[in-house]
Design a protein around this motif. Structure first.
Motif, short mmCIF file in Angstrom:
data_model
loop_
_atom_site.label_atom_id
_atom_site.label_comp_id
_atom_site.label_asym_id
_atom_site.label_seq_id
_atom_site.Cartn_x
_atom_site.Cartn_y
_atom_site.Cartn_z
N HIS A 165 0.82 -1.21 0.00
CA HIS A 165 0.00 0.00 0.00
C HIS A 165 0.85 1.27 0.00
CE1 HIS A 165 -3.02 -2.94 1.66
NE2 HIS A 165 -3.73 -2.34 0.74
N SER A 166 2.13 1.13 -0.26
CA SER A 166 2.98 2.31 -0.38
C SER A 166 2.95 2.81 -1.82
CB SER A 166 4.42 1.97 0.02
OG SER A 166 4.98 1.02 -0.86
N LEU A 167 3.34 4.08 -2.00
CA LEU A 167 3.29 4.68 -3.33
C LEU A 167 4.34 4.08 -4.26
CD1 LEU A 167 2.77 8.41 -2.31
CD2 LEU A 167 1.04 6.74 -2.99
N ASP A 168 5.43 3.58 -3.72
CA ASP A 168 6.49 3.04 -4.58
C ASP A 168 6.06 1.75 -5.28
OD1 ASP A 168 8.08 5.09 -3.77
OD2 ASP A 168 9.05 3.96 -2.15
N THR A 169 5.10 1.06 -4.70
CA THR A 169 4.67 -0.22 -5.29
C THR A 169 3.99 -0.02 -6.63
OG1 THR A 169 4.33 -0.98 -3.03
CG2 THR A 169 3.44 -2.35 -4.78
N HIS A 170 3.37 1.12 -6.84
CA HIS A 170 2.61 1.35 -8.07
C HIS A 170 3.52 1.66 -9.26
CE1 HIS A 170 -1.26 1.45 -5.92
NE2 HIS A 170 -0.56 2.00 -4.95
N ILE A 313 -1.86 -6.69 -12.01
CA ILE A 313 -2.61 -7.87 -11.55
C ILE A 313 -1.88 -8.52 -10.37
CG2 ILE A 313 -3.38 -10.18 -12.19
CD1 ILE A 313 -3.82 -9.13 -15.02
N TRP A 314 -0.57 -8.64 -10.47
CA TRP A 314 0.23 -9.23 -9.38
C TRP A 314 0.09 -8.43 -8.09
CZ3 TRP A 314 4.64 -7.03 -7.03
CH2 TRP A 314 5.34 -7.87 -6.17
N GLN A 315 0.14 -7.10 -8.22
CA GLN A 315 0.01 -6.24 -7.04
C GLN A 315 -1.39 -6.35 -6.44
OE1 GLN A 315 0.17 -2.13 -7.92
NE2 GLN A 315 -0.33 -1.51 -5.82
N LYS A 316 -2.40 -6.33 -7.28
CA LYS A 316 -3.78 -6.44 -6.79
C LYS A 316 -4.02 -7.79 -6.12
CE LYS A 316 -5.75 -2.64 -8.71
NZ LYS A 316 -6.67 -1.68 -8.06
N LEU A 317 -3.46 -8.83 -6.72
CA LEU A 317 -3.65 -10.17 -6.17
C LEU A 317 -3.02 -10.30 -4.79
CD1 LEU A 317 -4.63 -13.10 -6.68
CD2 LEU A 317 -2.39 -13.57 -7.69
N ARG A 318 -1.79 -9.83 -4.65
CA ARG A 318 -1.12 -9.91 -3.35
C ARG A 318 -1.82 -9.06 -2.29
NH1 ARG A 318 4.97 -8.82 -3.01
NH2 ARG A 318 4.39 -9.37 -0.87
N ALA A 319 -2.23 -7.85 -2.67
CA ALA A 319 -2.89 -6.95 -1.72
C ALA A 319 -4.23 -7.53 -1.26
CB ALA A 319 -3.09 -5.57 -2.34
#
Length: 472
Positions: A165-170, A313-319
């Motif tokens: 949920h940090s800005l760097d992840t996006h 998709i990978w980020q959404k899935l993990r979150a």
């Protein structure tokens, strides 16, 4: 990690979600179905403590069915209260609250064997509630993973946000194994949907790429013509230098305005390999003097677009997986506490009261030991003082008795008050009995100390000597 098993083509409301399935929003045009495996929540394949299970079964039997139903219900307020205390990341807290609200509205069995009612009450399925062994496994095997799950989430020291949920992840990062990880977790339906590229979205990526690398006007026009050939708006046969082999594996649908990419893993890896230098390097001036070079630039932009989509998709899935796990374990923990409180209410004594009683009992035992030690020291001092004190004087009655036993000769004359006795030979024995008694003997006021007493004693002695001379 959870799997992506289907695509919500007709909208989330109409899709028949099964147990432990939730929707995963990728973008405005794509929603997938995320499913958690049964092995993760297997309630029968765990080794459990026999003594603890036996005690839990006894406690489970103490509750009536109505009391058990009430104990197995917790409100959203209780869950969110524990959420605010245990989870420091504000993004995680908002995600958990959002997922809970979605389950309240949809009623999907996403937390099986937990269930969320339309009024926001979290409970357990009846099959799990009536089975003491399953309930024990849920509370004390899976429920024990709450703190472990929260502690395992990497957090920023500055704002306490987790990495997801940090800005760097996006921001897109250099290509790694993340795209392959999420690719292997997709069903064939999901893979086909991922590689279905909207032509307008690809055009946005292409224009950004052209601006970034400062293509000149002629080169920019060449790249745009290569793009139009790909989407079917230009005839490739009229373009000099066009290479059909470069676009092999790509198929366009002009009426629907999207592009189908070959779904083979090797082809996807080759396409993403073209985009890898774009994420590793900075800006540089590029040219596309021929149409085949322009085609390669279009393929590079296609790889960039595809990688960004897989990364999202990978980020959404993990979150979403992290959110689901936190809500699931928080619900189990709240239900376990509710069950334990119901047991304490039935037993009539709380664990805190039991602890207080144990502490009070220990205090009483300690005070009793100290009292015994004090009494023992006191008795020891008393015995020591008694040994140092001399034998007490005899009473007047005992003195008279002893004198009577020692004197075998009869007493002829004696004074009742002072105890003066005179035998037949004229010998006098004086015994002082009591200072308060009045003596009628002459000179009894100071029998030994006064001159009169001494004179009287001499007179008696002279009489005794005189009698002795007469006898001799």
């Amino acid at each position: 990690m959870a799997r992506l098993v289907a695509v919500c083509r007709d909208g989330e409301e109409e899709f028949p979600f099964e147990k432990r399935q939730i929707p995963l929003y990728i973008d405005d045009t794509l929603t997938m179905v995320m499913e958690f495996s049964d092995n993760m929540l297997n309630l029968d394949g765990h080794q459990i403590n026999g003594a603890q299970l036996k005690q839990f079964v006894q406690q489970h039997g103490m509750l009536k069915q109505q009391d058990l139903n009430i104990a197995m219900m917790v409100t959203s307020r209780e869950v969110f209260s524990a959420l605010s205390q245990l989870v420091p990341c504000v993004g995680c807290r908002r995600s958990v609250e959002r997922l809970f609200s979605q389950l309240v509205e949809s009623g999907n069995p996403a937390l099986e064997p937990l269930s969320v009612g339309p009024t926001g009450v979290l409970s357990v399925t009846r099959a799990c509630m009536t089975d003491a062994k399953k309930l024990f496994t849920l509370f004390y095997v899976h429920g024990s993973k709450l703190n472990e799950t929260i502690d395992a989430i990497p957090k920023s020291k500055k704002n306490k946000r987790c990495q997801l949920h940090s800005l760097d992840t996006h921001k897109p990062k250099p290509l790694g194994g993340c795209w392959m990880d999420v690719w292997e977790l997709m069903s064939q339906e999901c893979r086909d949907e991922v590689v279905l590229i909207d032509s307008s979205c690809l055009l946005e990526t292409l224009e950004t790429y052209l601006r970034k690398h400062r293509f000149c006007t002629d080169c920019k026009n060449k790249v745009l013509r290569a793009y139009n050939i790909l989407i079917g708006e230009l005839d490739c046969s009229k373009e000099k230098g066009y290479c059909a082999a470069l676009y092999e594996g790509l198929r366009c649908c002009p009426h629907e305005r999207h592009i189908h990419v070959c779904c083979e893993t090797d082809f996807i890896a080759h396409l993403l390999g073209r985009a890898e230098p774009e994420f590793a390097g900075g800006r540089r001036e590029r040219h596309a003097k021929t149409i085949d070079i322009a085609q390669e630039e279009v393929l590079t932009c296609l790889g960039i677009h595809l990688y960004e989509r897989l990364h999202r998709i990978w980020q959404k899935l993990r979150a979403e997986e992290q959110t689901w796990q936190m809500l699931f374990y928080l619900g189990i923990d709240a239900l376990r506490k509710s069950f334990e409180m119901a047991i304490e209410k039935v037993q009539g004594i709380s664990r805190l009261e039991q602890l207080c009683e144990e502490l009070s009992e220990e205090e009483r035992v300690r005070e009793l030991k100290q009292e015994k030690k004090r009494q023992k020291r006191k008795n020891r001092r008393k015995n020591k003082c008694a040994c140092e004190i001399s034998t007490p004087l005899q009473t007047p009655g005992e003195t008279t008795k002893v004198q009577e036993e020692e004197t075998s000769e009869p007493v002829e004359n004696s004074c009742k008050d002072c105890g003066t006795m005179e035998d037949a030979n004229g010998r006098v024995e004086v015994i002082v009995t009591n200072e308060s008694t009045s003596c009628t003997c002459p000179g009894s006021e100071n029998l030994l100390g006064s001159p009169k007493t001494k004179k009287g004693m001499y007179t008696v002695a002279e009489k005794y000597l005189a009698n002795s001379e007469i006898k001799l």
